[in-house]
Design a protein around this motif. Structure first.
Motif, PDB file in Angstrom:
ATOM      1  N   HIS A 170       7.318  -8.440   2.653  1.00 36.55           N
ATOM      2  CA  HIS A 170       6.072  -8.431   1.899  1.00 36.55           C
ATOM      3  C   HIS A 170       4.932  -7.956   2.789  1.00 36.55           C
ATOM      4  O   HIS A 170       4.120  -7.115   2.398  1.00 36.55           O
ATOM      5  CB  HIS A 170       5.811  -9.847   1.378  1.00 36.55           C
ATOM      6  CG  HIS A 170       4.497 -10.001   0.688  1.00 36.55           C
ATOM      7  ND1 HIS A 170       4.072  -9.132  -0.294  1.00 36.55           N
ATOM      8  CD2 HIS A 170       3.497 -10.904   0.836  1.00 36.55           C
ATOM      9  CE1 HIS A 170       2.877  -9.499  -0.721  1.00 36.55           C
ATOM     10  NE2 HIS A 170       2.506 -10.562  -0.052  1.00 36.55           N
ATOM     11  N   ALA A 171       4.899  -8.474   4.019  1.00 38.36           N
ATOM     12  CA  ALA A 171       3.819  -8.118   4.941  1.00 38.36           C
ATOM     13  C   ALA A 171       3.836  -6.630   5.264  1.00 38.36           C
ATOM     14  O   ALA A 171       2.806  -5.960   5.206  1.00 38.36           O
ATOM     15  CB  ALA A 171       3.927  -8.940   6.216  1.00 38.36           C
ATOM     16  N   VAL A 172       5.015  -6.100   5.590  1.00 38.84           N
ATOM     17  CA  VAL A 172       5.022  -4.692   6.000  1.00 38.84           C
ATOM     18  C   VAL A 172       4.734  -3.789   4.806  1.00 38.84           C
ATOM     19  O   VAL A 172       4.073  -2.754   4.950  1.00 38.84           O
ATOM     20  CB  VAL A 172       6.334  -4.266   6.695  1.00 38.84           C
ATOM     21  CG1 VAL A 172       6.425  -4.916   8.049  1.00 38.84           C
ATOM     22  CG2 VAL A 172       7.543  -4.568   5.863  1.00 38.84           C
TER      23      VAL A 172
ATOM     24  N   LEU B 142       2.758  -4.523   2.287  1.00 38.60           N
ATOM     25  CA  LEU B 142       1.307  -4.607   2.087  1.00 38.60           C
ATOM     26  C   LEU B 142       0.600  -3.759   3.130  1.00 38.60           C
ATOM     27  O   LEU B 142      -0.332  -3.007   2.822  1.00 38.60           O
ATOM     28  CB  LEU B 142       0.871  -6.071   2.195  1.00 38.60           C
ATOM     29  CG  LEU B 142      -0.611  -6.340   1.978  1.00 38.60           C
ATOM     30  CD1 LEU B 142      -1.003  -5.972   0.557  1.00 38.60           C
ATOM     31  CD2 LEU B 142      -0.928  -7.798   2.242  1.00 38.60           C
ATOM     32  N   GLY B 143       1.053  -3.871   4.384  1.00 39.51           N
ATOM     33  CA  GLY B 143       0.459  -3.073   5.451  1.00 39.51           C
ATOM     34  C   GLY B 143       0.540  -1.596   5.133  1.00 39.51           C
ATOM     35  O   GLY B 143      -0.425  -0.850   5.302  1.00 39.51           O
TER      36      GLY B 143
ATOM     37  N   LEU C 142      -1.894  -0.550   2.444  1.00 36.19           N
ATOM     38  CA  LEU C 142      -3.249  -0.455   2.981  1.00 36.19           C
ATOM     39  C   LEU C 142      -3.418   0.826   3.773  1.00 36.19           C
ATOM     40  O   LEU C 142      -4.431   1.516   3.680  1.00 36.19           O
ATOM     41  CB  LEU C 142      -3.549  -1.662   3.880  1.00 36.19           C
ATOM     42  CG  LEU C 142      -3.825  -2.962   3.149  1.00 36.19           C
ATOM     43  CD1 LEU C 142      -3.833  -4.123   4.121  1.00 36.19           C
ATOM     44  CD2 LEU C 142      -5.165  -2.877   2.433  1.00 36.19           C
TER      45      LEU C 142
ATOM     46  N   GLY D 175      -3.934   3.575   1.617  1.00 37.41           N
ATOM     47  CA  GLY D 175      -5.325   3.540   1.167  1.00 37.41           C
ATOM     48  C   GLY D 175      -6.241   4.267   2.139  1.00 37.41           C
ATOM     49  O   GLY D 175      -7.087   5.064   1.736  1.00 37.41           O
ATOM     50  N   THR D 176      -6.035   4.021   3.441  1.00 39.33           N
ATOM     51  CA  THR D 176      -6.888   4.701   4.415  1.00 39.33           C
ATOM     52  C   THR D 176      -6.658   6.212   4.366  1.00 39.33           C
ATOM     53  O   THR D 176      -7.587   6.992   4.524  1.00 39.33           O
ATOM     54  CB  THR D 176      -6.641   4.215   5.858  1.00 39.33           C
ATOM     55  OG1 THR D 176      -5.343   4.666   6.265  1.00 39.33           O
ATOM     56  CG2 THR D 176      -6.731   2.737   5.984  1.00 39.33           C
TER      57      THR D 176
ATOM     58  N   LEU E  68      -8.617   7.676   1.560  1.00 38.83           N
ATOM     59  CA  LEU E  68     -10.027   7.774   1.905  1.00 38.83           C
ATOM     60  C   LEU E  68     -10.282   8.911   2.885  1.00 38.83           C
ATOM     61  O   LEU E  68     -11.321   9.558   2.842  1.00 38.83           O
ATOM     62  CB  LEU E  68     -10.517   6.444   2.497  1.00 38.83           C
ATOM     63  CG  LEU E  68     -11.196   5.458   1.559  1.00 38.83           C
ATOM     64  CD1 LEU E  68     -12.478   6.055   1.015  1.00 38.83           C
ATOM     65  CD2 LEU E  68     -10.319   5.046   0.410  1.00 38.83           C
ATOM     66  N   LEU E  69      -9.310   9.154   3.777  1.00 38.86           N
ATOM     67  CA  LEU E  69      -9.444  10.250   4.737  1.00 38.86           C
ATOM     68  C   LEU E  69      -9.572  11.568   3.991  1.00 38.86           C
ATOM     69  O   LEU E  69     -10.460  12.375   4.264  1.00 38.86           O
ATOM     70  CB  LEU E  69      -8.223  10.266   5.659  1.00 38.86           C
ATOM     71  CG  LEU E  69      -8.237  11.303   6.773  1.00 38.86           C
ATOM     72  CD1 LEU E  69      -9.226  10.902   7.830  1.00 38.86           C
ATOM     73  CD2 LEU E  69      -6.855  11.431   7.396  1.00 38.86           C
TER      74      LEU E  69
END
Lengths: 348, 222, 545
Positions: free
Chosen positions: B31-33, B35-36, B39, B42-43, B46-47
């Motif tokens: 789950h953590a990786v 989600l990472g 994200l 997402g960056t 935005l780039l």
């Protein structure tokens, strides 16, 4: 009240029609800000004292916000902030909508000077002449990087961009000299990119303009080069030179005769020389007198002035002349030196 | 105060080498990786957003010139590349499906196909760039394209080269990631019980694809 | 929950500081606490450097004419001050140091979600900082930290290494933010629901969202400036049809939210401290938590208020101005909640509380002057003057540094297991709060009088206020000097603190100070709300205001 607040807040004079509404909102905003922040600070401090720890690990009551409390702490700031916003935005819309009958002046900024051009009139560097009580619109562009045209006394500011025109306008309310600053960082001498707006009364301005159009082109204001010793307005620079070179040891600027002729109303004055000739104290004469002071000595004065040849660089001499030119009162004509008209110079 | 014995917990998952010490269960770690990764995607969005903003602004300023310049791009090559990338997204998804079922060989093969597609994309892009260099349809001060003399045309090619260049860079990075994953799939590091890295690599590749799906119509079609 | 330690405090024989030895063990550590300490050392060095530049600038301004440096040196100096303070100190300060150190402890986790990424983030920060400093030393950058095009694309000075440094430090910031978001989502201790997450964590969480979403844009923007300088791509070059204002939009899209990257963690620290020293449940927990998210969200849509006089349309200005007001409302909510937390508390006034009092004043005054400059017509006069300089220093130095110092004093015993000297702490705090006011209040007035920022020489009428400001800054510097002295002493000789010297209920105090390498000997299970100062089973009075 207005004047007291203005002085308390170190605000400059209110020299344009825009300045007053801005300042009034400023007083309101800053007073509320001051009251609230000091209030919060004092309340916190009072609580420190009132609710200080009386015994270790004392249990404390559970304080819970009510809906009413939440509404108040959200609503009151919101009300004030939007009040300011609405008033500020209204003023701003007024400020960005120049009236139809403006006098237009083109402004070009470059590192590190301001150039002004009237559509059908003269060009000028550093100094802009405008009439009082008439709206003036500035159409501005930059030749290199971004600059910002800022007149603190008028409370106006507008960035000047390369590649396009931006505009701003103002209506000056009283004659005088007002400093123009560059407010957008533009390189080495950003801090010296100064200019000056000379506000003249309507008739004076019309006369000046007529003079300019009569081809007296050598009398256009000049000023500044790109060098490091440029100190903004040439007049200010001239005053500094006069101080540092010790001119004021012999020359006054208030009309009183001293060792040398007073500088008040000196420019364009008809002087009688020792030789009996008369001479008009124009730029040529003034410069010559610095370099070779004993050539044409005004009658009644001793030839004691030392030469400044080699001690004054060309821009410095020009600045001195410009300074002397600025010491012109309205009613000068050919009053000779010996009967100086006493009239205090309007200085800020 | 209830508590779990840290040492006992450590002993419990000592057998799973993929589980880091500070996660209790592999599910939590996955789950953590994931989600990472989201994200991070997402960056990335935005780039690219900055460049899309540049595109929008200049398209608005110089509408006609941009339209004209857009016609100079090779639509057939662009379409080909779009098809290539979409197909590659499909193959990478199939690869993920394969590893989930423990079919390492199929997965590796599909990843290899994806990499071939990526190389095709880059080759086609290279051909297009070559044309532009020959014509002089280049950004900023390098612009000397005879067909469209307008001074603002250079901005179209500035935007074109910046966006496709940054995208191509992402293709190269994505390709390298997939290659690295392929090697590890072959080595048997991943299996039906541990496949998250393949999933994340696939996600990244989908992003690369997605960016192109926006770039293609903006640059080639309108 | 561990209770008071009435027994003689003990210094744990084995802790994260001495569990592994040698420089190498530090440089390769993935322990969030050690990374936090390394961040602490780094940002303190950056702060020292930036502070020296600030003092040189203040000394230069003692006279209207050149005082101690040339125009170009001055321009490099304020650029150095800005770049060092913003990118090397402010942005990593609280998240990098206290976020790293405390966030996993507060969540009851063993580490952050991606410990190696965390270490990588530190190395990225170091390399970015080294690049930027090297660039500034070798050639000197004179663009200001804002790098406005087309000045930054045409100046003959060296700019590229600094841009690259900012780009690299940006990745460090993204990595840290990403790590914290994932950690908060996945590594909360059993029993810690979202409404039991400590307020500092909420603040860091909101900060991290901004870091992750805004930083890529600045990365791209500085890269474009670099490309423009080297390749002449014309993107911001008016002579080729480019638009310099586009640069400003892209720059402020990051740099405005970046303000909240700096100030939100500061607010988080305040929320922790006000509860701990008033021994009270933090008033309006939900409001404080949600307003952090609110600021993070609204902060993304307010950037245009940096561009009111840039030639932006009147409509845009109105939209950006009204959105900016909302940030003020969210901040006001927090301020009122903090003050209300003090109400009916049992307040022990220690050094952090002196800073807290200063913090409240600075945040309110700085924040409301922020609303004032967001009021469009007023901003026309204030834009790019010392008023704006004073406003953001009130927030960044006033609020953020007060908060950084609060955090440093509050968590110092946690980090090092020793106490600082309370008396000297109070003295230094007083110097700093007073010195700070003396430095920046004259600058507000300078802005009113019309002195533009980034001025090397200035008209003579501004002399008195400039001298006043410089005098104030020396008080400030003296205060920092006192801290350096007593903190260094405390580090080696300070009395043993024990695990919870403040008797705080923050979850991070439930483990010995300094904590063991793996944070908790027993994984904590959270059974009560955060910032709760009731003893289990204790009946207390309920007051509704």
């Amino acid at each position: 009240m207005n004047d007291l607040m203005r002085r308390l807040l170190f605000l400059p004079v209110q020299a344009s029609t825009f300045a007053k509404p801005v300042d009034y909102l400023h007083y309101f905003v800053i007073t509320v800000t001051m009251l609230v922040s000091v209030g919060v600070g004092i309340t916190a401090f009072a609580f420190f004292f009132k609710f200080r720890e009386r015994k270790a690990r004392q249990s404390t009551p559970l304080v819970i916000p009510s809906v009413k409390f939440e509404v108040v702490i959200i609503g009151v700031p919101l009300f004030f902030f939007f009040l300011w916003f609405v008033q500020g935005y209204k003023d701003y819309i007024w400020y960005t909508s120049p009236p139809a009958n403006t006098m237009d002046v083109y402004v070009m900024a470059k590192k590190w000077m301001w150039k002004f051009a009237y559509p059908d009139g003269p060009n000028a560097i550093g100094t802009l002449h405008v009439p009082a009580n008439r709206p003036v619109r500035l159409l501005m562009t930059s030749r290199d990087v971004i600059h910002s045209f800022y007149v603190p006394d008028f409370r106006i500011k507008q960035d000047v961009l390369p590649g396009r025109y931006t505009e701003t306008w103002f209506e000056a309310v009283k004659p005088g000299r007002y400093q123009v600053l560059c407010a957008e960082y533009c390189g080495t001498w950003h801090s010296q990119m100064w200019g000056e707006i000379v506000v003249m009364s309507g008739p004076d301005f019309d006369n000046w303009m007529a003079d300019q159009k009569n081809g007296l082109a050598e009398r256009v204001d000049t000023g500044g080069d790109d060098g490091g010793n440029f100190r903004g307005s040439l007049v200010d620079y001239g005053r500094r030179i006069a101080t540092s070179q010790g001119c004021f040891k012999c020359h006054t600027i208030d009309g009183q005769p001293h060792i040398g002729p007073t500088w008040l109303d000196l420019y364009k004055r008809k002087e009688t020389l020792e030789s009996g000739e008369t001479v008009i104290a124009d730029e040529g004469y003034l410069t010559e007198s610095m370099i070779d002071p004993r050539a044409k000595v005004v009658k009644g004065f001793k030839p004691v002035m030392p030469t400044f040849k080699g001690r004054l660089a060309a821009p410095e001499a020009a600045a001195l002349v410009e300074f002397i030119k600025s010491l012109r009162t309205a009613n000068l004509e050919n009053a000779p030196s010996k009967e100086p008209v006493y009239e205090p110079v309007q200085r800020r | 105060m209830s508590s779990s014995d840290a040492h006992a917990a450590a002993g419990q998952h000592a057998h799973n080498p993929n589980l880091a010490h500070h996660f209790e269960t592999i599910e939590k770690q996955d789950h953590a990786v994931r989600l990472g990764m989201w994200l991070f995607l997402g960056t990335e969005v935005l780039l690219f957003a900055g460049l899309f903003l540049g595109y929008t602004v200049y398209r608005h300023f110089y509408h006609h010139v941009f339209h004209e310049c857009s016609r100079t791009l090779d639509l057939s090559l662009g379409t080909l590349n779009t098809i290539v990338l979409i197909t590659s997204s499909f193959t990478v998804a199939l690869g993920f499906h394969a590893i989930k079922q423990g079919k390492n060989k199929t997965c590796a093969a599909l990843l290899a196909v994806t990499i071939v597609f990526a190389l095709t994309f880059l080759a086609v892009k290279g051909v297009e760039y070559h044309h532009k260099f020959q014509e002089g349809a280049l950004p900023g001060k390098w612009y000397h394209f005879a067909e469209i003399p307008d001074m603002h045309a250079n901005l179209f090619y500035t935007v074109y080269f910046l966006t496709t260049g940054l995208h191509a860079f992402h293709v190269i990075v994505g390709m390298s990631i997939l290659a690295w994953l392929m090697v590890r799939v072959i080595k048997g590091r991943y299996s039906a019980s541990y496949y998250v890295p393949v999933e994340l690599g696939g996600l990244y590749w989908h992003l690369v694809d997605l960016v192109w799906i926006f770039l293609f119509p903006l640059l080639y079609l309108i | 929950m561990s209770q008071s330690n009435d027994a003689e405090p003990v210094y744990p024989a084995v802790n994260y500081l001495n569990a592994d030895r040698g420089v190498w063990s530090w440089l390769t550590t993935v322990d969030h606490k050690r990374i936090g300490i390394m961040y602490l050392v780094s940002v303190l060095l950056a702060f020292l450097l930036g502070g020296i530049f600030a003092m040189l600038i203040r000394i230069e301004h003692l006279t209207p004419d050149p005082t101690i440096m040339s125009a170009n040196t001055y321009n490099r100096m304020f650029t150095l001050h800005g770049v060092v303070m913003i990118f090397m100190f402010m942005i990593p300060a609280i998240p990098g140091v206290f976020g790293n150190f405390c966030l996993p402890l507060m969540l009851g986790a063993k580490d952050v979600a991606f410990p190696r990424l965390n270490l990588l983030s530190l190395y990225l920060y170091w390399s970015g900082a080294a690049l930027a400093l090297w660039g500034m030393i070798s050639g000197g950058t004179d663009t200001g930290w804002t790098f406005y095009a087309p000045y930054s694309t045409t100046t003959p000075m060296t700019v590229f290494p600094v841009l690259l440094g900012v780009f690299v430090m940006g990745f460090s910031s993204i990595a840290t933010g990403l790590n914290f978001i994932v950690t908060t989502h996945t590594l909360r201790a059993p029993g810690m629901t979202w409404m039991r997450v400590p307020l500092f964590v909420w603040a860091i969480y909101a900060t991290s969202i901004i870091q992750v979403l805004a930083t890529p844009v600045i990365g791209l923007t500085v890269l474009l400036v670099g490309i423009e300088r080297i390749g002449g791509f014309g993107l911001f070059d008016a002579t080729r049809g480019g638009d310099p204002v586009l640069f400003q939009h892209m720059f402020w899209f990051y740099s405005h939210p970046a303000v909240y990257i700096m100030v939100l963690p500061a607010m988080g620290v305040m929320s922790e401290i006000v509860g701990a020293f008033a021994r009270k449940n933090v008033f309006g927990y939900k409001m404080i938590a949600y307003s952090s998210l609110g600021i993070a969200f609204v902060g993304f849509f307010a950037w245009g208020h940096h561009m009111f006089v840039s030639g932006q349309s009147v409509l845009d200005n109105g939209a950006f101005a009204s959105i900016s007001m909302l940030v003020g409302v969210f901040t006001a909510i927090k301020v009122f909640n903090w003050v209300a937390t003090l109400y009916k508390g049992s307040i022990s006034v220690k050094t952090p509380m002196v800073y807290a009092c200063g913090f409240l004043f600075f945040l309110v005054f700085g924040g409301m002057t922020g609303i004032a400059v967001a009021t469009v017509s007023l901003d026309v006069h204030w834009h790019d003057t010392y008023f704006v300089v004073a406003h953001f220093h009130f927030i960044m130095v006033g609020a953020v540094i007060m908060s950084f110092l609060m955090a440093l004093h509050y968590w110092f015993p946690k980090m090092f297991g020793r106490m600082y000297n309370e008396g000297w702490g109070m003295v230094a705090a007083s110097f700093i709060v007073l010195g700070f006011n003396a430095t920046f209040i004259p600058q507000f007035l300078l802005g009113n009088a019309g002195m533009p920022r980034r001025y090397y020489m200035y008209p003579e009428r501004f002399t008195a206020l400039n001298v006043a400001s410089t005098a104030g800054s020396s008080l400030l510097a003296f205060g920092f000097l006192i801290i350096v002295v007593y903190m260094s002493y405390a580090l080696v000789r300070g009395p043993i603190a024990g695990s919870n010297p403040w008797d705080s209920r923050g979850y991070e105090w439930d483990t010995p100070s300094p904590p063991p390498k793996h944070n908790f000997d027993v994984t904590p299970v959270i059974t009560v709300d955060p910032h709760s100062y009731q003893n289990p089973g204790e009946e207390v009075e309920h007051v509704i205001v």
